[in-house]
Design an enzyme around this catalytic site. Sequence first.
Site, mmCIF file in Angstrom:
data_model
loop_
_atom_site.group_PDB
_atom_site.id
_atom_site.type_symbol
_atom_site.label_atom_id
_atom_site.label_comp_id
_atom_site.label_asym_id
_atom_site.label_seq_id
_atom_site.Cartn_x
_atom_site.Cartn_y
_atom_site.Cartn_z
ATOM 1 C CG ASP A 154 59.488 -20.814 -5.967
ATOM 2 O OD1 ASP A 154 60.295 -20.089 -6.565
ATOM 3 O OD2 ASP A 154 59.646 -21.196 -4.779
ATOM 4 N NE ARG A 158 62.119 -18.226 -2.716
ATOM 5 C CZ ARG A 158 61.877 -19.339 -2.009
ATOM 6 N NH1 ARG A 158 61.895 -19.292 -0.680
ATOM 7 N NH2 ARG A 158 61.613 -20.495 -2.618
ATOM 8 C CG ASN A 159 58.630 -16.528 -5.024
ATOM 9 O OD1 ASN A 159 59.561 -15.765 -5.306
ATOM 10 N ND2 ASN A 159 58.741 -17.832 -5.066
ATOM 11 C CG ASP A 175 58.905 -14.833 -9.170
ATOM 12 O OD1 ASP A 175 59.730 -13.923 -9.295
ATOM 13 O OD2 ASP A 175 58.976 -15.918 -9.795
HETATM 14 C C1 571 Z 1 61.523 0.413 2.507
HETATM 15 N N1 571 Z 1 60.986 -0.532 1.545
HETATM 16 C C2 571 Z 1 62.016 -0.891 0.547
HETATM 17 C C3 571 Z 1 61.473 -1.916 -0.442
HETATM 18 N N2 571 Z 1 60.233 -1.411 -1.062
HETATM 19 C C4 571 Z 1 59.758 -2.129 -2.163
HETATM 20 C C5 571 Z 1 60.519 -3.167 -2.742
HETATM 21 C C6 571 Z 1 60.051 -3.863 -3.862
HETATM 22 C C7 571 Z 1 58.827 -3.522 -4.433
HETATM 23 C C8 571 Z 1 58.353 -4.273 -5.634
HETATM 24 O O1 571 Z 1 59.122 -5.007 -6.226
HETATM 25 N N3 571 Z 1 57.038 -4.098 -6.009
HETATM 26 C C9 571 Z 1 56.395 -4.721 -7.065
HETATM 27 N N4 571 Z 1 55.158 -4.334 -7.449
HETATM 28 N N5 571 Z 1 54.774 -5.128 -8.479
HETATM 29 C C10 571 Z 1 55.751 -6.008 -8.760
HETATM 30 C C11 571 Z 1 56.775 -5.785 -7.899
HETATM 31 C C12 571 Z 1 57.796 -6.714 -8.165
HETATM 32 N N6 571 Z 1 57.407 -7.544 -9.163
HETATM 33 C C13 571 Z 1 58.042 -8.652 -9.645
HETATM 34 O O2 571 Z 1 57.546 -9.349 -10.507
HETATM 35 C C14 571 Z 1 59.357 -9.045 -9.019
HETATM 36 O O3 571 Z 1 60.003 -10.014 -9.835
HETATM 37 C C15 571 Z 1 59.164 -9.620 -7.638
HETATM 38 C C16 571 Z 1 58.231 -10.650 -7.449
HETATM 39 C C17 571 Z 1 58.085 -11.170 -6.148
HETATM 40 C C18 571 Z 1 58.849 -10.674 -5.071
HETATM 41 C C19 571 Z 1 59.770 -9.645 -5.296
HETATM 42 C C20 571 Z 1 59.931 -9.128 -6.590
HETATM 43 C C21 571 Z 1 56.071 -7.114 -9.653
HETATM 44 C C22 571 Z 1 58.064 -2.503 -3.869
HETATM 45 C C23 571 Z 1 58.525 -1.815 -2.743
HETATM 46 C C24 571 Z 1 59.209 -0.966 -0.098
HETATM 47 C C25 571 Z 1 59.808 0.030 0.897
#
Ligand code: 571
Length: 312
Positions: A154, A158-159, A175
């Site tokens: 995958d 997005r991942n 992911d």
């Molecule tokens: C203004 N913007 C708003 C959004 N913002 C964020 C939005 C999301 C994140 C975030 O999910 N960070 C992550 N760090 N490590 C892991 C994460 C997710 N994980 C996972 O395992 C999650 O399942 C995953 C995996 C792949 C993609 C997305 C989520 C592990 C950080 C900043 C920055 C500033």
Amino acid sequence: NPNYAFNNWDSSRLVELPRDRLTLIQSIGKGAFGEVYMGYLIFDEETPEIAVAVKTLSAMPAQSSERDFTLEAIIMSQFDHENIVKLIGVCFQSNPRYIILELLEGGDMQTFLRENRPKTNASSQLTLYDLMQLAHNVASGCQYLENRHFVHRDVAARNCLLTTKDVDRIAKIADFGMARDIYHNDYYRKGGSAVLPVKWMPPEAFLDGIFSSKTDVWSFGIVLWEIFSLGFSPYPGKSNQEVMHVVRGGIRLDAPEHCPPSAYSLMKNCWDPDPKLRPSFEDILKSLNEIISKNKELLYSQITVKTKNLHS
Ligand SMILES: CN1CCN(c2ccc(C(=O)Nc3n[nH]c4c3C=[N+](C(=O)[C@H](O)c3ccccc3)C4)cc2)CC1
């Protein structure tokens, strides 16, 4: 299926972290099993606390999602590469169960690309060099998985997550949900094309359920297209069924606007109908390095959007 060669399923090798060393600060997203939080982990008195991402298992997990949650941690614990999100540890000995991961503050790559589209009459602050670096990061992570005969299944923008939105950003594969899911329910057969990322899959995968590292190569070609189109969705307006039909017939995505011809020919090679003729990630990295070194000055040019002459 090479992933079946994967043998140590015992979760005893996971690092169990004391829950009282963990402070959850805020939710940063919704995972498949529950929330993802940003938090702090205190290692020991000497070491300053570190920022972490914490994946939680919702309060009333089904038996299967408990097992899948554990499996995701076991899979990630096997990897150690700068372009794959690191597992720090788990809290599995009490509820709610946590998976503690490296925190990437830039969010997912698809959102980042969309946020950085040039506004009309302005240029995007991203250069082609920035885009090539993202591609190189993802290809490096994929090469590491290829060398370990681990098929991700995958690979998609997005991942992938970014360490930061700033210019020193690094992309990491984050992911492993699809690779994990195939151990129990064979999605290819079970869910039909509804749950499958068909638009990121080669014909031999969506037709015959054949997966190999060459599957991830095809998906990487789609990620290249996502990067150079600044986060467009592939085959816009087409259903999965239509995509399977046209791709099987030899139709491929067009080159995104501003995409260097050499990057587009690399995408096309990743989309060869014969998996054996597709490049390996080793070959892909060589091609990316060539494009970067040959086009250094070009790649620094800002991506400008052609102002559409509205009265033409
Ligand atoms: C203004 N913007 C708003 C959004 N913002 C964020 C939005 C999301 C994140 C975030 O999910 N960070 C992550 N760090 N490590 C892991 C994460 C997710 N994980 C996972 O395992 C999650 O399942 C995953 C995996 C792949 C993609 C997305 C989520 C592990 C950080 C900043 C920055 C500033």
